[in-house]
Write an enzyme that holds these catalytic residues in place. Sequence first.
Site, mmCIF file in Angstrom:
data_model
loop_
_atom_site.group_PDB
_atom_site.id
_atom_site.type_symbol
_atom_site.label_atom_id
_atom_site.label_comp_id
_atom_site.label_asym_id
_atom_site.label_seq_id
_atom_site.Cartn_x
_atom_site.Cartn_y
_atom_site.Cartn_z
ATOM 1 N N LYS A 8 0.832 -1.211 0.000
ATOM 2 C CA LYS A 8 0.000 0.000 0.000
ATOM 3 C C LYS A 8 0.867 1.262 0.000
ATOM 4 O O LYS A 8 0.647 2.179 -0.785
ATOM 5 C CB LYS A 8 -0.912 0.063 1.244
ATOM 6 C CG LYS A 8 -1.936 -1.046 1.337
ATOM 7 C CD LYS A 8 -2.885 -0.819 2.508
ATOM 8 C CE LYS A 8 -2.247 -0.946 3.879
ATOM 9 N NZ LYS A 8 -1.788 -2.297 4.213
ATOM 10 N N ARG A 83 -9.610 1.865 8.508
ATOM 11 C CA ARG A 83 -9.339 0.451 8.789
ATOM 12 C C ARG A 83 -10.481 -0.204 9.563
ATOM 13 O O ARG A 83 -10.407 -1.400 9.813
ATOM 14 C CB ARG A 83 -8.059 0.332 9.622
ATOM 15 C CG ARG A 83 -6.786 0.047 8.828
ATOM 16 C CD ARG A 83 -5.631 0.152 9.791
ATOM 17 N NE ARG A 83 -4.458 -0.609 9.496
ATOM 18 C CZ ARG A 83 -3.340 -0.090 8.983
ATOM 19 N NH1 ARG A 83 -3.287 1.158 8.630
ATOM 20 N NH2 ARG A 83 -2.273 -0.854 8.847
ATOM 21 N N ARG A 122 11.397 -6.458 5.612
ATOM 22 C CA ARG A 122 11.308 -5.003 5.787
ATOM 23 C C ARG A 122 11.716 -4.618 7.212
ATOM 24 O O ARG A 122 12.418 -3.637 7.437
ATOM 25 C CB ARG A 122 9.881 -4.519 5.493
ATOM 26 C CG ARG A 122 9.728 -3.016 5.640
ATOM 27 C CD ARG A 122 8.362 -2.537 5.221
ATOM 28 N NE ARG A 122 7.362 -2.753 6.239
ATOM 29 C CZ ARG A 122 6.064 -2.441 6.099
ATOM 30 N NH1 ARG A 122 5.621 -1.939 4.967
ATOM 31 N NH2 ARG A 122 5.213 -2.653 7.075
ATOM 32 N N ARG A 128 11.491 -1.304 11.788
ATOM 33 C CA ARG A 128 10.135 -1.038 12.277
ATOM 34 C C ARG A 128 9.770 -2.043 13.353
ATOM 35 O O ARG A 128 9.834 -3.244 13.144
ATOM 36 C CB ARG A 128 9.134 -1.130 11.114
ATOM 37 C CG ARG A 128 8.520 0.203 10.790
ATOM 38 C CD ARG A 128 7.504 0.092 9.694
ATOM 39 N NE ARG A 128 6.239 -0.447 10.169
ATOM 40 C CZ ARG A 128 5.100 -0.320 9.495
ATOM 41 N NH1 ARG A 128 5.089 0.312 8.352
ATOM 42 N NH2 ARG A 128 3.992 -0.828 9.977
ATOM 43 N N ARG A 139 -1.375 -8.531 13.066
ATOM 44 C CA ARG A 139 -1.886 -7.441 12.210
ATOM 45 C C ARG A 139 -2.716 -8.004 11.065
ATOM 46 O O ARG A 139 -3.726 -7.428 10.676
ATOM 47 C CB ARG A 139 -0.711 -6.605 11.688
ATOM 48 C CG ARG A 139 -0.193 -5.625 12.741
ATOM 49 C CD ARG A 139 1.230 -5.152 12.464
ATOM 50 N NE ARG A 139 1.415 -4.592 11.154
ATOM 51 C CZ ARG A 139 2.581 -4.564 10.516
ATOM 52 N NH1 ARG A 139 3.661 -5.074 11.084
ATOM 53 N NH2 ARG A 139 2.676 -4.031 9.325
HETATM 54 P P1 AMP Z 1 0.846 0.927 8.643
HETATM 55 O O1 AMP Z 1 2.062 1.778 8.499
HETATM 56 O O2 AMP Z 1 -0.310 1.408 7.804
HETATM 57 O O3 AMP Z 1 1.130 -0.541 8.437
HETATM 58 O O4 AMP Z 1 0.355 1.069 10.166
HETATM 59 C C1 AMP Z 1 1.172 0.631 11.231
HETATM 60 C C2 AMP Z 1 0.326 0.521 12.493
HETATM 61 O O5 AMP Z 1 -0.200 1.824 12.828
HETATM 62 C C3 AMP Z 1 -0.891 -0.393 12.391
HETATM 63 O O6 AMP Z 1 -0.584 -1.753 12.625
HETATM 64 C C4 AMP Z 1 -1.771 0.193 13.496
HETATM 65 O O7 AMP Z 1 -1.325 -0.201 14.779
HETATM 66 C C5 AMP Z 1 -1.508 1.693 13.364
HETATM 67 N N1 AMP Z 1 -2.461 2.309 12.409
HETATM 68 C C6 AMP Z 1 -2.178 2.881 11.202
HETATM 69 N N2 AMP Z 1 -3.293 3.317 10.598
HETATM 70 C C7 AMP Z 1 -4.319 3.019 11.440
HETATM 71 C C8 AMP Z 1 -5.722 3.161 11.367
HETATM 72 N N3 AMP Z 1 -6.328 3.719 10.304
HETATM 73 N N4 AMP Z 1 -6.455 2.735 12.436
HETATM 74 C C9 AMP Z 1 -5.888 2.200 13.514
HETATM 75 N N5 AMP Z 1 -4.570 1.997 13.648
HETATM 76 C C10 AMP Z 1 -3.781 2.387 12.605
#
Ligand code: AMP
Length: 181
Positions: A8, A83, A122, A128, A139
């Site tokens: 994404k 989400r 990654r 990360r 996740r």
């Molecule tokens: P990402 O970088 O999109 O993979 O997001 C990393 C982490 O941030 C996720 O596993 C969630 O813990 C948190 N996170 C990011 N976007 C959201 C969202 N829209 N709602 C809730 N938690 C989020």
Amino acid sequence: MGPPGVGKGTQAKRINHELEIAHISTGDLLRTEIRAKTDVGIIAKKFIDKGKLVPDEFLLDIVRDRLKKTDCDNGYILDGFPRTLDQAIGFEIIMNESDQVLDKVISLSADEDELVDRLVKRGLESGRSDDNSAVIRKRQKIYWEKTEPLLDFYNKKGLLKNIDGLGEIEEITDRILITIK
Ligand code: AMP
């Protein structure tokens, strides 16, 4: 939209470059809060490190503020948001407040095991904290429980486009651009 590791972020960056619109990654926004040690960041870190979703109210506040910035005036691409169904409904309210409409929802799909391998790699490269196999599996589970049902929500609105997320990065970008241009 799409499960963790499907690309994404990579694709959103390429699309925003191509279309000259803002790229809004809620994961990046939360990680910025964490680095700055803000109140939101301190709370968010606890959820992120466990692979859990950060509560909806934080996300809606963050997104509402971010969309007020002028770089969003020409449009924007959201990456990792909404989400949950409550986020999607809250987002509709935010858009209504500023007379905006959602043009398209892109869902990227790929094989789960391949995604775990990609994310572990990654994590080793980027450090990360949530890219280790136990947290990744968590996740992914949350994605299927909380986020995947949103595809039906957007499909019923006629906004959803499913795209195969496997293949060369450039090829996938082309597939996305064809559907949104
Ligand atoms: P990402 O970088 O999109 O993979 O997001 C990393 C982490 O941030 C996720 O596993 C969630 O813990 C948190 N996170 C990011 N976007 C959201 C969202 N829209 N709602 C809730 N938690 C989020």
